[in-house]
Structures are given as C-alpha cells and as structure tokens.
Scaffold this motif. Sequence first.
Motif, mmCIF file in Angstrom:
data_model
loop_
_atom_site.group_PDB
_atom_site.id
_atom_site.type_symbol
_atom_site.label_atom_id
_atom_site.label_comp_id
_atom_site.label_asym_id
_atom_site.label_seq_id
_atom_site.Cartn_x
_atom_site.Cartn_y
_atom_site.Cartn_z
ATOM 1 N N GLN A 49 21.377 -104.879 -11.329
ATOM 2 C CA GLN A 49 20.624 -104.029 -10.300
ATOM 3 C C GLN A 49 19.198 -104.889 -10.175
ATOM 4 O OE1 GLN A 49 20.247 -100.266 -12.943
ATOM 5 N NE2 GLN A 49 21.837 -99.259 -11.685
ATOM 6 N N VAL A 50 18.717 -105.323 -11.113
ATOM 7 C CA VAL A 50 17.121 -106.046 -10.911
ATOM 8 C C VAL A 50 17.541 -107.561 -9.695
ATOM 9 C CG1 VAL A 50 15.719 -107.728 -12.237
ATOM 10 C CG2 VAL A 50 16.490 -105.901 -13.268
ATOM 11 N N VAL A 51 18.742 -108.112 -10.162
ATOM 12 C CA VAL A 51 18.883 -109.242 -9.250
ATOM 13 C C VAL A 51 19.313 -108.541 -7.628
ATOM 14 C CG1 VAL A 51 20.522 -111.127 -8.589
ATOM 15 C CG2 VAL A 51 19.663 -110.671 -11.006
ATOM 16 N N ALA A 52 20.049 -107.284 -7.383
ATOM 17 C CA ALA A 52 20.509 -106.825 -6.183
ATOM 18 C C ALA A 52 19.301 -106.586 -5.585
ATOM 19 C CB ALA A 52 21.433 -105.836 -6.393
ATOM 20 N N HIS A 58 13.421 -109.367 -1.150
ATOM 21 C CA HIS A 58 12.196 -109.979 -1.614
ATOM 22 C C HIS A 58 11.159 -110.392 -0.761
ATOM 23 C CE1 HIS A 58 14.274 -113.903 -1.880
ATOM 24 N NE2 HIS A 58 13.089 -114.146 -2.201
ATOM 25 N N ASP A 59 9.852 -110.587 -1.103
ATOM 26 C CA ASP A 59 8.750 -111.063 -0.143
ATOM 27 C C ASP A 59 8.682 -112.575 -0.868
ATOM 28 O OD1 ASP A 59 6.593 -112.279 0.855
ATOM 29 O OD2 ASP A 59 5.219 -110.293 0.512
ATOM 30 N N ASP A 82 7.479 -108.241 -7.678
ATOM 31 C CA ASP A 82 6.230 -107.203 -7.446
ATOM 32 C C ASP A 82 6.470 -106.044 -8.298
ATOM 33 O OD1 ASP A 82 3.836 -106.536 -5.589
ATOM 34 O OD2 ASP A 82 4.924 -104.835 -5.945
ATOM 35 N N GLY A 83 5.124 -105.514 -9.277
ATOM 36 C CA GLY A 83 5.342 -104.658 -10.200
ATOM 37 C C GLY A 83 5.192 -103.265 -9.318
ATOM 38 N N GLY A 84 4.754 -103.173 -8.258
ATOM 39 C CA GLY A 84 4.628 -101.859 -7.678
ATOM 40 C C GLY A 84 3.125 -101.178 -7.812
ATOM 41 N N GLY A 85 2.495 -102.152 -8.453
ATOM 42 C CA GLY A 85 1.051 -101.564 -8.756
ATOM 43 C C GLY A 85 0.054 -102.364 -8.299
ATOM 44 N N GLU A 86 -1.376 -101.987 -8.214
ATOM 45 C CA GLU A 86 -2.263 -102.972 -7.710
ATOM 46 C C GLU A 86 -2.506 -104.424 -8.524
ATOM 47 O OE1 GLU A 86 -5.448 -103.944 -5.109
ATOM 48 O OE2 GLU A 86 -4.198 -102.218 -5.085
ATOM 49 N N GLY A 87 -2.133 -105.438 -7.931
ATOM 50 C CA GLY A 87 -2.124 -106.580 -8.569
ATOM 51 C C GLY A 87 -1.217 -106.805 -9.473
#
Length: 176
Positions: A49-52, A58-59, A82-87
């Motif tokens: 799932q992580v790899v997919a 991905h950017d 990316d962790g989905g949060g600011e920075g």
Amino acid sequence: MSDGADDRRRVVVRRADRPGDLGWVVMVHGEVYARQFGWNTDFEALVAQVVAGYAAGHDPAREAAWIAEVDGARAGCVLLVDGGGEGLAKLRVLVVTPAARGLGLGTRLVGDALAFAREAGYRRVTLWTTGNLASARRIYEHFGFALADEEPVHRFGHDLVGQNWTLALDAGPAAR
C-alpha cells in the motif's frame, strides 16, 4: 582482522527509478520480515500500500525513493513521502537485506532521504516502526530522531510495540 572482502564490494545508493525497483521493495520486505521475525503477509500488504501510493503519483520535487546496491544487486531501500501536514515528511519502508548488513547502507539511505527532505523544504520528519527493530532504531537515533510515543499493538501476526519517532530537521546532524 578483516580479509578485505568487504573493502572490495561496490556499494551504490541510487534513486529507485528502474523497472522492478518498487516491486522489489515490496518483495524484500515480505521475505526478510517473514524470515527474521515471523511476520505474516499483512506486513507485505502494508508495504504494498505504501509503495502503491508512492507509485500512483508522487511529486518528484517532494518525494523520492532510494535503492542501495551491493555489487550490482539490490540490497536496501527507503522512501521519503509527504506527511500531509505543514512541512511534514514521512520516512517509510527502510530495509537492508541480511547479506548486506554491516556495510552502513541503512545509515546511507536514511542520510540521503534526510538530505532530500531538507532540500525539499520539509521542517520535520516522522516515522512509524516497532520496538523490536533495534538496528533501525540505532540509525534513527544517530540522526537525532526522538521517540514521540509508543503503544502495544497486535500486527503482522504478533504482539508488538508500535513507535512513532520524529525529527526536527534543524535539530539533527546533517546528512553525511
């Protein structure tokens, strides 16, 4: 005293951008963790799932994956996403094959990922692991990661201690 055999091994860390690289990441996690810890296929499914998610879009300016090779054969990997949060970035799926351990590959992979995170403008990196992965934990501690929290979990067919680690990028040593 060393016989020098390891000194002649050709070690390369490169981007995971060749056909088969991402599939290898999934396969090696399933095989290594089953053999070493008796983990079931739930772990391999999580890695898939992580790899997919990474492969699906991905950017390249903000996310990357690396493969370590020893004498031309894949021997380790790591992803930074990316962790989905600011920075915020996440370090994911670090592994070094048993035959390649002791060559510093884990440290090189994490160092390259953290250098990339700094260049991409991330301010913090997190990761999730389990308490039984002592070698990985030593690598994380080397770079300045701190244990944020932990809790007992039943995953991958075993009772484990799930751990969240975090690193403020201005707090840890620079990647080597």
